[in-house]
Design a protein around this motif. Sequence first.
Motif, PDB file in Angstrom:
ATOM      1  N   GLY A 199       0.820  -1.216   0.000  1.00  0.00           N
ATOM      2  CA  GLY A 199       0.000   0.000   0.000  1.00  0.00           C
ATOM      3  C   GLY A 199       0.857   1.271   0.000  1.00  0.00           C
ATOM      4  O   GLY A 199       0.319   2.371  -0.004  1.00  0.00           O
ATOM      5  N   ASN A 200       2.167   1.113  -0.016  1.00  0.00           N
ATOM      6  CA  ASN A 200       3.088   2.265  -0.022  1.00  0.00           C
ATOM      7  C   ASN A 200       3.350   2.677  -1.480  1.00  0.00           C
ATOM      8  O   ASN A 200       4.173   2.086  -2.169  1.00  0.00           O
ATOM      9  CB  ASN A 200       4.380   1.855   0.697  1.00  0.00           C
ATOM     10  CG  ASN A 200       5.370   3.012   0.760  1.00  0.00           C
ATOM     11  OD1 ASN A 200       5.314   3.947  -0.031  1.00  0.00           O
ATOM     12  ND2 ASN A 200       6.288   2.929   1.728  1.00  0.00           N
ATOM     13  N   HIS A 201       2.630   3.709  -1.927  1.00  0.00           N
ATOM     14  CA  HIS A 201       2.672   4.072  -3.356  1.00  0.00           C
ATOM     15  C   HIS A 201       4.058   4.518  -3.813  1.00  0.00           C
ATOM     16  O   HIS A 201       4.465   4.238  -4.936  1.00  0.00           O
ATOM     17  CB  HIS A 201       1.631   5.152  -3.643  1.00  0.00           C
ATOM     18  CG  HIS A 201       0.246   4.664  -3.411  1.00  0.00           C
ATOM     19  ND1 HIS A 201      -0.298   3.628  -4.116  1.00  0.00           N
ATOM     20  CD2 HIS A 201      -0.702   5.029  -2.510  1.00  0.00           C
ATOM     21  CE1 HIS A 201      -1.521   3.378  -3.681  1.00  0.00           C
ATOM     22  NE2 HIS A 201      -1.789   4.215  -2.694  1.00  0.00           N
ATOM     23  N   GLU A 202       4.758   5.198  -2.917  1.00  0.00           N
ATOM     24  CA  GLU A 202       6.095   5.670  -3.271  1.00  0.00           C
ATOM     25  C   GLU A 202       7.036   4.477  -3.473  1.00  0.00           C
ATOM     26  O   GLU A 202       7.773   4.413  -4.467  1.00  0.00           O
ATOM     27  CB  GLU A 202       6.624   6.536  -2.127  1.00  0.00           C
ATOM     28  CG  GLU A 202       7.553   7.628  -2.579  1.00  0.00           C
ATOM     29  CD  GLU A 202       7.874   8.544  -1.406  1.00  0.00           C
ATOM     30  OE1 GLU A 202       9.050   8.595  -1.039  1.00  0.00           O
ATOM     31  OE2 GLU A 202       6.930   9.137  -0.848  1.00  0.00           O
ATOM     32  N   ALA A 203       6.956   3.521  -2.537  1.00  0.00           N
ATOM     33  CA  ALA A 203       7.821   2.329  -2.631  1.00  0.00           C
ATOM     34  C   ALA A 203       7.453   1.503  -3.869  1.00  0.00           C
ATOM     35  O   ALA A 203       8.329   0.964  -4.559  1.00  0.00           O
ATOM     36  CB  ALA A 203       7.674   1.486  -1.363  1.00  0.00           C
ATOM     37  N   ILE A 204       6.165   1.447  -4.169  1.00  0.00           N
ATOM     38  CA  ILE A 204       5.727   0.679  -5.355  1.00  0.00           C
ATOM     39  C   ILE A 204       6.263   1.336  -6.628  1.00  0.00           C
ATOM     40  O   ILE A 204       6.799   0.666  -7.512  1.00  0.00           O
ATOM     41  CB  ILE A 204       4.185   0.565  -5.393  1.00  0.00           C
ATOM     42  CG1 ILE A 204       3.701  -0.315  -4.230  1.00  0.00           C
ATOM     43  CG2 ILE A 204       3.706   0.020  -6.731  1.00  0.00           C
ATOM     44  CD1 ILE A 204       2.191  -0.331  -4.024  1.00  0.00           C
ATOM     45  N   ALA A 205       6.151   2.657  -6.695  1.00  0.00           N
ATOM     46  CA  ALA A 205       6.632   3.376  -7.891  1.00  0.00           C
ATOM     47  C   ALA A 205       8.132   3.170  -8.058  1.00  0.00           C
ATOM     48  O   ALA A 205       8.622   2.949  -9.177  1.00  0.00           O
ATOM     49  CB  ALA A 205       6.294   4.862  -7.774  1.00  0.00           C
ATOM     50  N   LYS A 206       8.870   3.211  -6.950  1.00  0.00           N
ATOM     51  CA  LYS A 206      10.331   3.039  -7.003  1.00  0.00           C
ATOM     52  C   LYS A 206      10.671   1.613  -7.464  1.00  0.00           C
ATOM     53  O   LYS A 206      11.525   1.419  -8.327  1.00  0.00           O
ATOM     54  CB  LYS A 206      10.909   3.301  -5.607  1.00  0.00           C
ATOM     55  CG  LYS A 206      12.405   3.371  -5.546  1.00  0.00           C
ATOM     56  CD  LYS A 206      12.827   4.034  -4.226  1.00  0.00           C
ATOM     57  CE  LYS A 206      14.345   4.002  -4.070  1.00  0.00           C
ATOM     58  NZ  LYS A 206      14.856   2.654  -3.843  1.00  0.00           N
ATOM     59  N   TRP A 207       9.974   0.633  -6.901  1.00  0.00           N
ATOM     60  CA  TRP A 207      10.205  -0.776  -7.278  1.00  0.00           C
ATOM     61  C   TRP A 207       9.932  -0.969  -8.779  1.00  0.00           C
ATOM     62  O   TRP A 207      10.709  -1.597  -9.489  1.00  0.00           O
ATOM     63  CB  TRP A 207       9.302  -1.679  -6.442  1.00  0.00           C
ATOM     64  CG  TRP A 207       9.485  -3.138  -6.733  1.00  0.00           C
ATOM     65  CD1 TRP A 207      10.394  -3.987  -6.199  1.00  0.00           C
ATOM     66  CD2 TRP A 207       8.702  -3.924  -7.663  1.00  0.00           C
ATOM     67  NE1 TRP A 207      10.247  -5.252  -6.724  1.00  0.00           N
ATOM     68  CE2 TRP A 207       9.219  -5.240  -7.624  1.00  0.00           C
ATOM     69  CE3 TRP A 207       7.635  -3.643  -8.512  1.00  0.00           C
ATOM     70  CZ2 TRP A 207       8.690  -6.270  -8.405  1.00  0.00           C
ATOM     71  CZ3 TRP A 207       7.125  -4.670  -9.293  1.00  0.00           C
ATOM     72  CH2 TRP A 207       7.642  -5.979  -9.238  1.00  0.00           C
ATOM     73  N   ARG A 208       8.841  -0.395  -9.228  1.00  0.00           N
ATOM     74  CA  ARG A 208       8.486  -0.560 -10.648  1.00  0.00           C
ATOM     75  C   ARG A 208       9.529   0.070 -11.562  1.00  0.00           C
ATOM     76  O   ARG A 208       9.884  -0.493 -12.597  1.00  0.00           O
ATOM     77  CB  ARG A 208       7.097   0.042 -10.906  1.00  0.00           C
ATOM     78  CG  ARG A 208       6.009  -0.848 -10.353  1.00  0.00           C
ATOM     79  CD  ARG A 208       4.633  -0.290 -10.581  1.00  0.00           C
ATOM     80  NE  ARG A 208       3.634  -1.320 -10.355  1.00  0.00           N
ATOM     81  CZ  ARG A 208       2.342  -1.086 -10.215  1.00  0.00           C
ATOM     82  NH1 ARG A 208       1.876   0.145 -10.271  1.00  0.00           N
ATOM     83  NH2 ARG A 208       1.502  -2.078 -10.028  1.00  0.00           N
ATOM     84  N   GLU A 209      10.001   1.243 -11.161  1.00  0.00           N
ATOM     85  CA  GLU A 209      11.008   1.919 -11.977  1.00  0.00           C
ATOM     86  C   GLU A 209      12.281   1.071 -12.046  1.00  0.00           C
ATOM     87  O   GLU A 209      12.856   0.859 -13.127  1.00  0.00           O
ATOM     88  CB  GLU A 209      11.306   3.291 -11.365  1.00  0.00           C
ATOM     89  CG  GLU A 209      12.103   4.176 -12.285  1.00  0.00           C
ATOM     90  CD  GLU A 209      12.489   5.488 -11.622  1.00  0.00           C
ATOM     91  OE1 GLU A 209      11.853   5.872 -10.623  1.00  0.00           O
ATOM     92  OE2 GLU A 209      13.446   6.105 -12.108  1.00  0.00           O
TER      93      GLU A 209
END
Length: 231
Positions: A199-209
């Motif tokens: 649910g951590n959108h920042e961490a998800i965006a970083k992981w995806r990048e």
Amino acid sequence: MTIDVLTLFPEMLQPFLTASIVGRAQQAGAATIRCTNFRDFAEDRHHSVDDRPFGGGPGMVLMCEPVFKAVDYVESQQEGRPTKILLTPQGERLTQPIAAELSREPWLVIVCGHYEGFDERIRTGIGAREISIGDFVLSGGESAATVLIDAIVRLIPGVLGDDSSAECDSFSNGLLEYPQYTRPRDFRGMEVPEVLLSGNHEAIAKWREEQSILRTADRRPDLLNRTGLIE
Ligand SMILES: C[S@@+](CC[C@H](N)C(=O)[O-])C[C@H]1O[C@@H](n2cnc3c(N)ncnc32)[C@H](O)[C@@H]1O
């Protein structure tokens, strides 16, 4: 957007044009796609559209007359000037940036070859952009036209349910897309990465990048070179 497809085999395109996203785009009025058959513009009583190549050699070559007449006809059906595309394995290779550029055109005329291809004067005379869908040879331009139309139409604003989904797709930012997962969390012992459940959108965006860069480096280092992400 209007797309006119000039082809000897409109029946090859019809099922594709009425299904899925391209079909929905037409129903929603975002795209109008029409097929015109060169054969309707043939001059002789046999409705010939092709003939043997001058100089000999195998196969048949599409003749100038029916193709030029079909192009003239579709151009007379609407105000303005279309962007014309000739499908040929000898053209510039289709890429996502080219599809994006073409998706902003109001009117495209796509000319499909068949048999051994076109009389050279069609290539030099109709003023078309020549596009190839890859370094292989198809029997005709119809399947190439379906690829091109699909790549273009999904990029017309409003056609995909969520316009940002095309922005995340592979090649849109020069990279391959990150891995995607859906339910269940655990399938036969293969688990969804924990971060996607956080649910951590920042961490998800970083992981995806990061995943996008790693995947591109692994599979398509040529793309990574072009982004300038590596020296
Ligand atoms: C058999 S191909 C002709 C190939 C031609 N003799 C040559 O060697 O360049 C017949 C038609 O299929 C279409 N076609 C075949 N391969 C294609 C590709 N990779 N991209 C786009 N169109 C293609 C073109 O419209 C072409 O005129």
